[in-house]
Design an enzyme around this catalytic site. Sequence first.
Site, short mmCIF file in Angstrom:
data_model
loop_
_atom_site.label_atom_id
_atom_site.label_comp_id
_atom_site.label_asym_id
_atom_site.label_seq_id
_atom_site.Cartn_x
_atom_site.Cartn_y
_atom_site.Cartn_z
N ASP A 39 40.83 32.44 46.37
CA ASP A 39 39.42 32.65 46.68
C ASP A 39 39.21 32.81 48.19
OD1 ASP A 39 36.69 32.84 46.04
OD2 ASP A 39 36.37 30.68 46.27
N HIS A 40 38.52 33.85 48.57
CA HIS A 40 38.14 34.08 49.98
C HIS A 40 39.32 34.01 50.95
CE1 HIS A 40 33.80 34.57 49.67
NE2 HIS A 40 33.86 33.69 48.68
N ALA A 54 31.53 25.85 42.77
CA ALA A 54 32.32 24.90 43.55
C ALA A 54 31.53 23.62 43.80
CB ALA A 54 32.74 25.52 44.88
#
Length: 283
Positions: free
Chosen positions: A81-82, A231
């Site tokens: 992620d990211h 999240a």
Amino acid sequence: MLVNTKEMLIKAQKEGYAVPAFNIHNLETIQVIVETANQLRSPVILAATPGTFSYAGRDYIQAIAEVAAKRYDTPIALHLDHHETLEEIKASLELGTKSVMIDASHHPFEENIKRVKEVADLAHTYGATVEAELGRLGGQEDDLVVDEADSFYTDPASAREFVERTGIDSLAVAIGTAHGLYKSEPKLDFDRLAKVREVVDVPLVLHGASGIPFEDVRRCIDLGACKVNIATELKIPFSDALRKFLVENPDASDPRKYMEPAKKAMKEAVIEKITMCKSDGTY
């Protein structure tokens, strides 16, 4: 075994639900998510930021996720992620990760395309799927902080060109969501999401779903979002329950005992989000 996200997201796209992508941090958070997803017969994506890998180690996270995938028969993907560097992405690809996100959304359009295409070309040789972002979300994700004034929405006219030129497998859209907790009630641009869906064939991703009202997330799913990232709304119940137990039991020293109430609280949140995504009972 761990899978990439291609088939699970295409199935979700066709059948009108979304696959939840939960941010994980350690053994306990992975255990809660995969056990709960399997009980509800839902596919699930374990999303890990660069900060998580720095904390726990890429090899540790990869190994834990692989054990989880062997234990259960519902689809489980480990997703980067990211991530912003090719080097970090390549390190995980070599370990066996099958789903990655390259976030070059803070660069100008042409530079974003260049960086994303480079990652997509590499990842596809490993049989991995690639997500990228067009437009930029405000708030904080891991160590990345984006001021609300610097956030901007996905342009539907540019989205089609972006997908075609990069060869990505899924597109994260900016329609008014943000990372972390919202300072005020978010106002989502549903019309923009619908317009992006009209011109883009690949699955669409909704980042920053923590704190978005249930009905708004459901509307985004109805309009074409088939991966929903969560999240903060998992971290808060976990830490709150852990803190409460330790305050009430100041002599507690056994992680096997004080982690249990935290895991239980997190499980309730996972059930709620899987139900919100309508992915329960799909496998």
